[in-house]
Design a protein around this motif. Structure first.
Motif, mmCIF file in Angstrom:
data_model
loop_
_atom_site.group_PDB
_atom_site.id
_atom_site.type_symbol
_atom_site.label_atom_id
_atom_site.label_comp_id
_atom_site.label_asym_id
_atom_site.label_seq_id
_atom_site.Cartn_x
_atom_site.Cartn_y
_atom_site.Cartn_z
ATOM 1 N N LEU A 66 72.821 125.072 76.305
ATOM 2 C CA LEU A 66 73.366 125.550 75.080
ATOM 3 C C LEU A 66 73.259 124.201 74.076
ATOM 4 O O LEU A 66 73.155 124.650 72.887
ATOM 5 N N ALA A 67 73.220 122.988 74.454
ATOM 6 C CA ALA A 67 73.291 122.061 73.528
ATOM 7 C C ALA A 67 71.859 121.790 73.104
ATOM 8 O O ALA A 67 71.607 120.751 72.148
ATOM 9 N N ALA A 68 70.881 122.503 73.374
ATOM 10 C CA ALA A 68 69.432 122.455 72.977
ATOM 11 C C ALA A 68 69.528 122.607 71.550
ATOM 12 O O ALA A 68 70.233 123.479 70.989
ATOM 13 N N PRO A 69 68.534 121.898 70.612
ATOM 14 C CA PRO A 69 68.498 122.117 69.310
ATOM 15 C C PRO A 69 68.111 123.625 68.951
ATOM 16 O O PRO A 69 67.378 124.128 69.348
ATOM 17 N N VAL A 70 68.708 124.148 67.930
ATOM 18 C CA VAL A 70 68.499 125.283 67.102
ATOM 19 C C VAL A 70 67.970 125.119 65.516
ATOM 20 O O VAL A 70 68.747 124.444 65.157
#
Length: 307
Positions: free
Chosen positions: A73-77
């Motif tokens: 979930l911490a991957a960049p959006v």
């Protein structure tokens, strides 16, 4: 309590086959880069047993599941940056400390860094720890080496050293961790003390049985509370759990359903894959498109049978 904005915990169910897994992977691909998204499979070997050298008293499938979910979930959006998990980081750090001694500095460093990186460092999980992380970990290692062996004193020393380090730092990462730690002042019997809340969390986790289940529910709640702080700029976070009948996924699902039934809201959207047509944990799940939650926690789930 209103249910106007509630979302069901959607469970795709059928006999063993590729349909559920394929659907979950396609959902992951559709959301990736547009909303925070995570996909875990309860049958993966990482959820079967602790990593080498890790005592079972300070690890569980839920611990590993939450770490795995948060790291994804911490991957960049696009346009929103990274989601930070300071509450979860503090809780995982306290639980891991229940298995540390003064003879295991390398493992201590590795486990502490993995937890702390979830608090948001500007870099993706898995990369070398930043300077501030190294300073905190060095403080934790020192606190273990100067404390007596044994889980109780080590947990308290680690928690105290972490809280002191978070208080002294001035960067955004330290501020996030301070706020994350303060959240545990509301842990049952903590009497408003973040330190006592984190120590009790570690003790309950280590005790096993119902006490561990209680601690795990708070860790799940910490993850969802952190997601609630992330804002809606990148869309609602999506959590996908394949083979939810296995321990890692089942306990996460039960915690979410229980909290939602108790009126503790969250922003996450859940989809899961279940092997089989039903499960005791889903005995009150709705099986029609006209989903209306009832009093039972499992009524918060929508069971969808795949052809």
């Amino acid at each position: 309590m209103t249910h106007a904005k509630d979302e069901p915990f959607v469970v795709l169910a059928d006999a063993r086959g590729p349909g559920k897994s394929t659907a979950l992977r396609e959902l992951r691909d559709a959301y990736e880069g547009r909303s925070p998204v995570a996909l875990m499979d309860g049958e993966e070997t990482r959820f079967e047993r602790p990593p080498p050298g890790r005592p079972a008293e300070s690890w569980s499938p839920v611990y590993e599941a939450l770490s795995t979910i948060a790291e994804q979930l911490a991957a960049p959006v696009a346009g929103t940056g990274r989601v930070a998990f300071p509450r979860l980081a503090c809780g995982l750090l306290a639980v891991a400390a229940g298995g540390w001694s003064d003879r295991e500095a390398p493992r201590l460093r590795e486990e502490a860094e993995r937890a702390l990186l979830l608090s948001g460092t500007g870099g993706p999980p898995g990369r070398p720890a930043g300077r501030w992380t190294g300073k905190v970990v060095a403080r934790l290692v020192s606190s273990v080496s100067t404390s007596a062996s044994g889980t109780g004193p080590v947990v308290e020393a680690i928690v105290e050293a972490a809280l002191e380090a978070f208080t002294e730092g001035m960067s955004p990462s330290y501020r996030r961790l301070r706020r994350g730690a303060v959240w545990y002042r509301d842990y049952p019997c903590a009497a408003g003390s973040p330190k006592l809340g984190l120590v009790l969390l570690a003790r309950h986790f280590r005790a096993g049985g119902d006490a561990r289940a209680h601690a795990e529910r708070h860790l799940v709640r910490a993850l969802l509370a952190d997601l609630g702080d992330a804002g809606a700029g990148g869309g609602r976070p999506v959590i996908l759990i394949d083979n939810v009948q296995e321990a890692a996924g089942l306990r996460v699902m039960e915690s979410v359903l229980r909290d939602r039934a108790a009126g503790i809201a969250d922003r996450a959207v859940f989809y899961a894959g279940l092997r089989g047509r039903d499960h005791p944990a889903l005995r009150h799940a709705t099986r029609t498109s006209d989903w209306v939650p009832g009093r039972a926690p499992s009524s918060r789930a929508l069971l969808v049978s795949l052809p």
